[in-house]
Write a protein that holds these residues in place. Structure first.
Motif, PDB file in Angstrom:
ATOM      1  N   PRO A 210      19.124  45.445  41.534  1.00  0.00           N
ATOM      2  CA  PRO A 210      18.834  44.094  42.040  1.00  0.00           C
ATOM      3  C   PRO A 210      19.723  43.726  43.221  1.00  0.00           C
ATOM      4  CG  PRO A 210      18.990  44.092  39.649  1.00  0.00           C
ATOM      5  CD  PRO A 210      19.393  45.463  40.113  1.00  0.00           C
ATOM      6  N   ALA A 211      19.140  43.070  44.178  1.00  0.00           N
ATOM      7  CA  ALA A 211      19.877  42.700  45.396  1.00  0.00           C
ATOM      8  C   ALA A 211      20.972  41.682  45.104  1.00  0.00           C
ATOM      9  CB  ALA A 211      18.910  42.147  46.434  1.00  0.00           C
ATOM     10  N   ASP A 212      20.858  40.961  44.013  1.00  0.00           N
ATOM     11  CA  ASP A 212      21.824  39.920  43.681  1.00  0.00           C
ATOM     12  C   ASP A 212      22.507  40.235  42.350  1.00  0.00           C
ATOM     13  OD1 ASP A 212      23.257  37.583  43.880  1.00  0.00           O
ATOM     14  OD2 ASP A 212      21.664  36.342  43.037  1.00  0.00           O
ATOM     15  N   PRO A 213      23.569  41.056  42.378  1.00  0.00           N
ATOM     16  CA  PRO A 213      24.290  41.352  41.140  1.00  0.00           C
ATOM     17  C   PRO A 213      24.824  40.076  40.497  1.00  0.00           C
ATOM     18  CG  PRO A 213      25.004  42.811  42.884  1.00  0.00           C
ATOM     19  CD  PRO A 213      24.136  41.744  43.517  1.00  0.00           C
ATOM     20  N   LYS A 214      25.083  40.138  39.222  1.00  0.00           N
ATOM     21  CA  LYS A 214      25.453  38.953  38.452  1.00  0.00           C
ATOM     22  C   LYS A 214      26.851  38.438  38.742  1.00  0.00           C
ATOM     23  CE  LYS A 214      22.371  40.228  34.773  1.00  0.00           C
ATOM     24  NZ  LYS A 214      22.190  40.627  33.397  1.00  0.00           N
ATOM     25  N   SER A 215      27.716  39.265  39.291  1.00  0.00           N
ATOM     26  CA  SER A 215      29.098  38.839  39.522  1.00  0.00           C
ATOM     27  C   SER A 215      29.646  39.461  40.805  1.00  0.00           C
ATOM     28  CB  SER A 215      29.976  39.243  38.341  1.00  0.00           C
ATOM     29  OG  SER A 215      30.061  40.645  38.250  1.00  0.00           O
ATOM     30  N   ASP A 216      30.725  38.868  41.295  1.00  0.00           N
ATOM     31  CA  ASP A 216      31.368  39.407  42.492  1.00  0.00           C
ATOM     32  C   ASP A 216      31.922  40.813  42.271  1.00  0.00           C
ATOM     33  OD1 ASP A 216      30.762  37.246  44.103  1.00  0.00           O
ATOM     34  OD2 ASP A 216      32.658  36.217  43.708  1.00  0.00           O
ATOM     35  N   PRO A 217      32.567  41.090  41.135  1.00  0.00           N
ATOM     36  CA  PRO A 217      33.045  42.469  40.916  1.00  0.00           C
ATOM     37  C   PRO A 217      31.893  43.477  40.885  1.00  0.00           C
ATOM     38  CG  PRO A 217      34.166  40.983  39.419  1.00  0.00           C
ATOM     39  CD  PRO A 217      33.084  40.188  40.092  1.00  0.00           C
TER      40      PRO A 217
END
Length: 59
Positions: free
Chosen positions: A23-30
């Motif tokens: 997914p282009a938008d991972p759930k977290s910054d890490p």
């Protein structure tokens, strides 16, 4: 030696392909940073080996 090089190129292309499909938008910054670093690592190895999709297709 060419077999090892081809294996490394193939593995790097596989890593890049997998991380591009996530997914282009991972759930977290890490998680986002991890995806970015894996893509960069795979691309760096391809560049060092002189491989890549375009060069292999041209052969």
């Amino acid at each position: 030696m060419s077999d090892v090089r081809d294996l490394l190129i193939s593995g790097s292309e596989e890593v890049i392909g997998r991380y591009r499909l996530l997914p282009a938008d991972p759930k977290s910054d890490p998680e986002r940073e991890y995806h970015r670093s894996r893509l960069e690592q795979g691309q760096r190895l391809l560049d060092e080996l002189g491989g890549g999709f375009q060069k292999r297709l041209a052969a």
